[in-house]
Design a protein around this motif. Sequence first.
Motif, PDB file in Angstrom:
ATOM      1  N   ARG A 298      49.881  66.184  70.487  1.00 16.19           N
ATOM      2  CA  ARG A 298      48.510  66.102  69.810  1.00 16.19           C
ATOM      3  C   ARG A 298      47.633  65.603  70.746  1.00 16.19           C
ATOM      4  O   ARG A 298      46.309  65.907  70.731  1.00 16.19           O
ATOM      5  CB  ARG A 298      48.716  65.244  68.463  1.00 16.19           C
ATOM      6  CG  ARG A 298      49.368  65.876  67.334  1.00 16.19           C
ATOM      7  CD  ARG A 298      48.793  65.465  65.989  1.00 16.19           C
ATOM      8  NE  ARG A 298      49.173  63.983  66.135  1.00 16.19           N
ATOM      9  CZ  ARG A 298      50.294  63.436  65.639  1.00 16.19           C
ATOM     10  NH1 ARG A 298      51.393  64.175  65.205  1.00 16.19           N
ATOM     11  NH2 ARG A 298      50.529  62.174  65.719  1.00 16.19           N
ATOM     12  N   SER A 299      47.835  64.693  71.761  1.00 15.62           N
ATOM     13  CA  SER A 299      46.981  64.113  72.647  1.00 15.62           C
ATOM     14  C   SER A 299      46.109  65.139  73.478  1.00 15.62           C
ATOM     15  O   SER A 299      45.240  64.856  74.019  1.00 15.62           O
ATOM     16  CB  SER A 299      47.802  63.115  73.621  1.00 15.62           C
ATOM     17  OG  SER A 299      48.460  63.684  74.394  1.00 15.62           O
ATOM     18  N   ALA A 300      46.769  66.182  73.801  1.00 16.80           N
ATOM     19  CA  ALA A 300      46.276  67.346  74.531  1.00 16.80           C
ATOM     20  C   ALA A 300      45.156  67.855  74.003  1.00 16.80           C
ATOM     21  O   ALA A 300      44.339  68.628  74.504  1.00 16.80           O
ATOM     22  CB  ALA A 300      47.451  68.363  74.910  1.00 16.80           C
ATOM     23  N   ASP A 301      44.949  67.905  72.497  1.00 16.59           N
ATOM     24  CA  ASP A 301      43.960  68.571  71.873  1.00 16.59           C
ATOM     25  C   ASP A 301      42.709  67.373  71.648  1.00 16.59           C
ATOM     26  O   ASP A 301      41.848  67.845  70.818  1.00 16.59           O
ATOM     27  CB  ASP A 301      44.309  69.177  70.581  1.00 16.59           C
ATOM     28  CG  ASP A 301      45.254  70.282  71.079  1.00 16.59           C
ATOM     29  OD1 ASP A 301      44.805  71.150  72.070  1.00 16.59           O
ATOM     30  OD2 ASP A 301      46.256  70.707  70.713  1.00 16.59           O
ATOM     31  N   MET A 302      43.060  66.163  71.837  1.00 14.02           N
ATOM     32  CA  MET A 302      42.136  65.154  71.342  1.00 14.02           C
ATOM     33  C   MET A 302      40.869  65.165  72.252  1.00 14.02           C
ATOM     34  O   MET A 302      41.030  65.216  73.549  1.00 14.02           O
ATOM     35  CB  MET A 302      42.718  63.719  71.719  1.00 14.02           C
ATOM     36  CG  MET A 302      42.034  62.466  70.985  1.00 14.02           C
ATOM     37  SD  MET A 302      42.944  60.955  71.264  1.00 14.02           S
ATOM     38  CE  MET A 302      42.016  59.898  70.343  1.00 14.02           C
ATOM     39  N   THR A 303      39.799  65.020  71.669  1.00 15.15           N
ATOM     40  CA  THR A 303      38.309  65.016  72.277  1.00 15.15           C
ATOM     41  C   THR A 303      38.279  63.380  72.448  1.00 15.15           C
ATOM     42  O   THR A 303      38.183  62.589  71.538  1.00 15.15           O
ATOM     43  CB  THR A 303      37.523  65.668  71.423  1.00 15.15           C
ATOM     44  OG1 THR A 303      37.730  66.882  71.302  1.00 15.15           O
ATOM     45  CG2 THR A 303      35.839  65.392  72.188  1.00 15.15           C
ATOM     46  N   VAL A 304      37.789  62.870  73.802  1.00 13.86           N
ATOM     47  CA  VAL A 304      37.500  61.427  74.005  1.00 13.86           C
ATOM     48  C   VAL A 304      36.075  61.426  74.191  1.00 13.86           C
ATOM     49  O   VAL A 304      35.635  62.128  75.152  1.00 13.86           O
ATOM     50  CB  VAL A 304      38.347  61.239  75.304  1.00 13.86           C
ATOM     51  CG1 VAL A 304      37.985  59.419  75.415  1.00 13.86           C
ATOM     52  CG2 VAL A 304      39.820  61.140  75.035  1.00 13.86           C
ATOM     53  N   PRO A 305      35.158  60.793  73.574  1.00 10.46           N
ATOM     54  CA  PRO A 305      33.935  60.688  73.858  1.00 10.46           C
ATOM     55  C   PRO A 305      33.476  60.142  74.944  1.00 10.46           C
ATOM     56  O   PRO A 305      34.123  59.329  75.581  1.00 10.46           O
ATOM     57  CB  PRO A 305      33.441  59.692  72.661  1.00 10.46           C
ATOM     58  CG  PRO A 305      34.699  59.801  71.565  1.00 10.46           C
ATOM     59  CD  PRO A 305      35.969  59.957  72.287  1.00 10.46           C
ATOM     60  N   ALA A 306      32.590  60.791  75.743  1.00  6.45           N
ATOM     61  CA  ALA A 306      32.293  60.487  77.020  1.00  6.45           C
ATOM     62  C   ALA A 306      31.670  59.050  77.099  1.00  6.45           C
ATOM     63  O   ALA A 306      32.012  58.290  78.320  1.00  6.45           O
ATOM     64  CB  ALA A 306      30.911  61.334  77.497  1.00  6.45           C
ATOM     65  N   GLU A 307      31.214  58.652  76.063  1.00  6.55           N
ATOM     66  CA  GLU A 307      30.632  57.211  76.226  1.00  6.55           C
ATOM     67  C   GLU A 307      31.898  56.201  76.206  1.00  6.55           C
ATOM     68  O   GLU A 307      31.743  55.400  76.873  1.00  6.55           O
ATOM     69  CB  GLU A 307      29.863  56.680  74.855  1.00  6.55           C
ATOM     70  CG  GLU A 307      29.477  55.308  74.674  1.00  6.55           C
ATOM     71  CD  GLU A 307      28.756  55.042  73.541  1.00  6.55           C
ATOM     72  OE1 GLU A 307      28.500  53.831  73.109  1.00  6.55           O
ATOM     73  OE2 GLU A 307      28.530  56.029  72.625  1.00  6.55           O
TER      74      GLU A 307
END
Length: 323
Positions: A298-307
């Motif tokens: 699932r981590s592959a599809d996770m969006t990490v905020p730029a901030e």
Amino acid sequence: MRYKVLQDTDLKVSDVCLGTVKYGVEMAEKQAGEQLERFLDLGGNFIDTAHVYGDWTPGERAKSEHVIGRWLKRSGRRGDIIISTKGCHPAMEATSVPRVTPECIVEDLDESLQALQTEYVDLYFLHRDDVTVPVAELLGTLEEQRRRGKIRWYGCSNWTLSRLTEADECAKAQGIPGFVCNQLMWSLAAINREGVPDRTLVLMDDDTWQYHRRTGKSAMAYTSMAQGYLSKRIRGEEIGPQLRVQYENEQNEQILRLLKDWGLPVSELSLAYLMRQAFPTVPIVTFRTEEQLQEGMRSADMTVPAELMEALDIIKEYGNGQK
């Protein structure tokens, strides 16, 4: 599942690389085969092993490679998978004696191909380095094996930045691809160098991160989950003495405060952070259970905020957060 192409190669790999160090040792062969099938079913296509994996226990040598090889023969799925393996690690009975020579490259590679029951390895790494051996000799041998079709691409693991840049210069002068990937110890959690008993392991640091950012060279991160340190801290679990020695520091306290503020799943975020670097990066992850495998994928599809990425980079001191 997301995929990325490793720089200067035709290898399109899944964002998660399945680590197989436990195969044939802590994970029985049947369970390992089931995990490989499940990993492919979930969209993974990239696995990592090494010729030395399993040699610390009695019995069959190169246990991980043999387990994978027998599964490949049974499943017929060689074409569905990208295999990374490593050679030239010191023998378990003489760990202080380097084995990084042209002769050992050929010997270990041939044995790996036999164990894996395949005609070629997609990505072959030198598992260690020996600074007394000229880089040109090592690259020349690897390039010869590539031209013979035994390996498609090659890289280095646990090489210092100075030797890595020397290898780049040598490859450029010879007009050959050289190392296309660097495999090193790296995680979201900051690692205490003095807490790592094996001094031959090379850790990601600011200079190396800047090198990768500047060149775009791909990286693979082992011990990418920091043995669960951040997750255990968030859950309030007891931390063993070895983990404390390796990971207790002010940087990780800052990271933990930041993670609590954002409230994102820590295990998934730890991997997604590595996947979202400014250069192609693939974490190598070892899973014990189906739940862990699902979480990792699932981590592959996770969006990490730029901030959040910027804040984490500042804490980890990669270029003082300046990208």
